[in-house]
Design an enzyme around this catalytic site. Structure first.
Site, PDB file in Angstrom:
ATOM      1  N   ASP A 262       0.821  -1.135  -0.007  1.00 45.92           N
ATOM      2  CA  ASP A 262       0.087  -0.025   0.020  1.00 45.92           C
ATOM      3  C   ASP A 262       0.947   1.490  -0.029  1.00 45.92           C
ATOM      4  OD1 ASP A 262      -2.200   1.563   0.026  1.00 45.92           O
ATOM      5  OD2 ASP A 262      -3.172   0.653   1.723  1.00 45.92           O
TER       6      ASP A 262
HETATM    7  C1  GLC Z   1      -4.217   3.952  -0.252  1.00 47.59           C
HETATM    8  C2  GLC Z   1      -5.115   2.836   0.268  1.00 47.59           C
HETATM    9  C3  GLC Z   1      -5.313   1.871  -0.823  1.00 47.59           C
HETATM   10  C4  GLC Z   1      -5.236   2.489  -2.261  1.00 47.59           C
HETATM   11  C5  GLC Z   1      -3.814   3.213  -2.322  1.00 47.59           C
HETATM   12  C6  GLC Z   1      -3.700   3.736  -3.983  1.00 47.59           C
HETATM   13  O1  GLC Z   1      -3.933   4.712   1.030  1.00 47.59           O
HETATM   14  O2  GLC Z   1      -5.067   2.578   1.563  1.00 47.59           O
HETATM   15  O3  GLC Z   1      -6.474   1.291  -0.960  1.00 47.59           O
HETATM   16  O4  GLC Z   1      -5.512   1.760  -3.284  1.00 47.59           O
HETATM   17  O5  GLC Z   1      -3.645   4.069  -1.534  1.00 47.59           O
HETATM   18  O6  GLC Z   1      -4.261   5.144  -3.774  1.00 47.59           O
END
Ligand code: GLC
Length: 633
Positions: A262
């Site tokens: 993430d």
């Molecule tokens: C975020 C989220 C995730 C998302 C990613 C990209 O912080 O937790 O669900 O896909 O960043 O935007």
């Protein structure tokens, strides 16, 4: 044969790559068309040109993706980029938030919605969607319950698989398919106190029984990528957890795809206190089984030095690079890198897509209460539509709207006006009262035959980083409700929210309550259809609504205790000030029809492990309304 050609191509390419270029393929950077985390990626274009970036998120539209893809094609090795985006409930045509759509229990519908999102995403230059989010949650304080399928592992698993099928189709090279990304692996839905990004502490048994089934089902359905969770598991951050990523996911579950972290989860390990430096965090992640680093740039900066010092072997990096390059091959990127961006503009919600979005919105609403059959309403009376959400198009779309356009969405008022004569008053803001607005609303209500009050959460009150400790309607909205009820007019409450709310007071005051989530582009139209009886409500809750926030976390799937609940027994498992059960439990949902359920029979008194039995019953619709009943066993 095709496999041999692919292998030969990839190995030849790998043989020409420097360690920096390998690290580049494992580096996912963000563009600036959306912001989904705190860190921005500097010098994106220069990094792409140098071959130091393998994939990009938060950039879409054919023109924007083409511009960057052309830079990648001008890099020394000419390796095309993958474009990813948070397409959570639609790209252009927005359908209900996932928690809402899950209440349809209609897996075919969910698969068709995911497929529509895939087509629109691919037409926007994308290859990869960060969905499905399959985190089970039993705590509606957590704002991200909006993005999931509720509290039940079995239903969650069915939904996870349906969505993966919808996104990926049969062939990734088909320009209507995108890579699914199962997230957030694992246990992200169980942060302590429902507070986003907080610690998770859980038994292995609870993981297996409750939290893992949807991830597993998505993998079994062929999901090609997995995103790690922000939280730790047994003290080790998910993004550095070898047991989780390598032993369990790859080893026991046989996952063949690639794992992305993430957003900045690699460098956040310094905050977890489990890595001293970015480079150490990168080593831990790669060792654990991570292939791609989202936005941290710790792989890009750290891996070359780690190889040189011998802390990481180049073979390890090669395995990750081959997974990423192999996917690029499967997407057809080496053959035709501009396939998804060689047209002029993205598609906007087409009539067919709007039709599907409306069907989805219609099936997502849950009729929580309908005393005396107040609903459906006759169109031939004076209707007052009141509330801060009654004319909001943006809030109808909810959190994570990708490239969705609120100007194309229908608010409740838009929908009502197409069917009936209505007057509208706002009554108050989302969180601020206003005397004039209130007086105006009370006057309109007094002159009407019936009032529909649309209250709830605005779009920023659920989703990521949107946990709440008080999940009642905001104070000013409860004030408004009180004043409207005092007019004595029959009053229907429509609640829009990204989570189960605490509605005990409302339940005691309103004859009818319809839960309408954030229903997407076609929400207002679908809402009017249900309110006026052109369609009967179908939804059944996939997450219980508590009586009090103090009951949380809670689930209908609780295990027996040694001292079962008994209101009359002091030393039994209970609260002094509230019952144990939910106000509206998992599975609850009324309709306009009245169903009689017949006796239940089963075709065999025994079932082997892994075996099947069939259960029969007869369901009769006793009313004059056409309606749908979802049976739960
Ligand atoms: C975020 C989220 C995730 C998302 C990613 C990209 O912080 O937790 O669900 O896909 O960043 O935007």
């Amino acid at each position: 044969m095709a496999g041999m050609i692919k292998d030969a191509f990839l190995h030849e390419l790998l043989g020409r790559m420097s360690v920096e270029e390998k690290a580049g393929q494992l580096n996912l950077l963000t563009g600036a068309m959306d912001a989904t985390g705190m860190k921005h990626s500097d010098d994106l274009e220069a990094k792409i040109r140098a071959g130091h970036c393998g994939a990009v998120l938060n950039v879409y539209t054919p023109a924007a993706t083409r511009a960057l893809q052309e830079l990648a094609l001008a890099s020394p090795l000419q390796i095309p980029l993958i474009f990813g985006y948070d397409v959570i409930h639609g790209q252009r045509t927005i359908y209900p938030i996932p928690l809402g759509l899950s209440c349809s229990w209609n897996q075919d519908l969910m698969q068709r919605c995911a497929q529509m999102a895939a087509v629109e995403s691919a037409a926007d230059g994308l290859h990869w969607v960060y969905s499905p989010m399959v985190d089970i949650s039993q705590d509606p304080r957590w704002g991200r319950v909006a993005e999931g399928a509720g509290e039940d592992p079995w239903l969650g698993a069915q939904i996870a698989a349906a969505m993966v099928r919808g996104y990926q189709g049969n062939d990734l090279a088909d320009p209507a398919s995108v890579l699914a990304c199962v997230k957030h692996f694992a246990l992200y839905g169980a942060p302590m106190g429902g507070r986003d990004y907080h610690t998770v502490d859980m038994s292995r048994r609870a993981m297996e029984e409750t939290y893992f089934p949807p991830y597993r089902a998505a993998i079994d359905a062929g999901a090609r990528t997995v995103m790690t969770a922000f939280n730790d598991i047994d003290g080790i951050p998910a993004s550095a957890n070898r047991w989780l990523l390598t032993e369990l996911l790859r080893g026991q579950w046989g996952f063949q795809g690639w794992i992305v972290t993430d957003y900045t989860a690699v460098t956040e390990m310094k905050n977890h206190g489990t890595a001293a430096t970015d480079s150490d965090a990168a080593r831990q992640s790669l060792d654990a089984g991570v292939d791609m680093d989202m936005v941290s740039e710790a792989f890009l900066a750290g891996l070359p030095g780690l190889v040189e010092s011998g802390a990481v072997s180049e073979t390890q990096i090669d395995a990750a690079v081959l997974r990423v390059l192999g996917t690029k091959w499967d997407l057809g990127l080496f053959r035709d890198p501009l396939a998804r961006c060689n047209h002029e503009s993205a598609i906007h919600p087409s009539p067919e897509n709007r039709k599907l979005a409306r069907e989805a919105a219609r099936e997502s609403m849950v009729l929580l209460k309908n005393k005396g059959g107040l609903l459906p309403l006759s169109k031939h009376q004076n209707i007052a539509l009141i509330g801060p959400l009654a004319d909001s198009r943006r809030d109808m779309l909810g959190c994570w709207i990708a490239a969705g356009d609120e100007a194309l969405a229908a608010s409740p008022l838009d929908g009502f006006r197409e069917m009936a004569e209505v007057v509208h008053a706002k009554g108050c803001g989302i969180s601020e009262g206003n005397e004039d607005l209130l007086a105006d609303a009370v006057r309109e209500a007094s002159q009407a035959d019936v009032v529909v009050l649309v209250l709830g959460e605005c779009w920023q009150m659920s989703g990521e980083a949107a946990s709440r400790t008080d999940i009642r309607l905001p104070q000013c909205q409860r004030e408004l409700a009180k004043h409207i009820l005092e007019t004595g007019k029959p009053c229907v409450l429509v609640t829009m929210s990204g989570r189960p709310l605490e509605l005990a007071w409302e339940d005691s005051q309103f004859p009818a309550i319809l839960q309408a989530w954030a229903l997407g582009t076609e929400g207002g139209h679908a809402l009017a259809e249900v309110i006026f009886g052109d369609a009967a409500p179908v939804g059944k809750l996939t997450m219980g609504f508590p009586r009090r926030v103090g009951q949380l976390p809670m689930t209908y799937r609780e295990k027996p205790t040694g001292r079962p609940f008994d209101a009359a027994v002091q030393y039994s498992s209970k609260y002094l000030d509230a019952p144990n059960d939910a106000l509206y439990p998992f599975g609850h949902g009324l309709t306009y029809g009245e169903f009689r359920h017949g006796a239940v029979t089963i075709d065999s008194p025994e079932m082997q492990p892994g075996g099947t039995v069939t259960v029969f019953t007869e369901v009769t619709n006793l009313s004059t309304h056409a309606a749908t009943e979802t049976l739960q066993l």
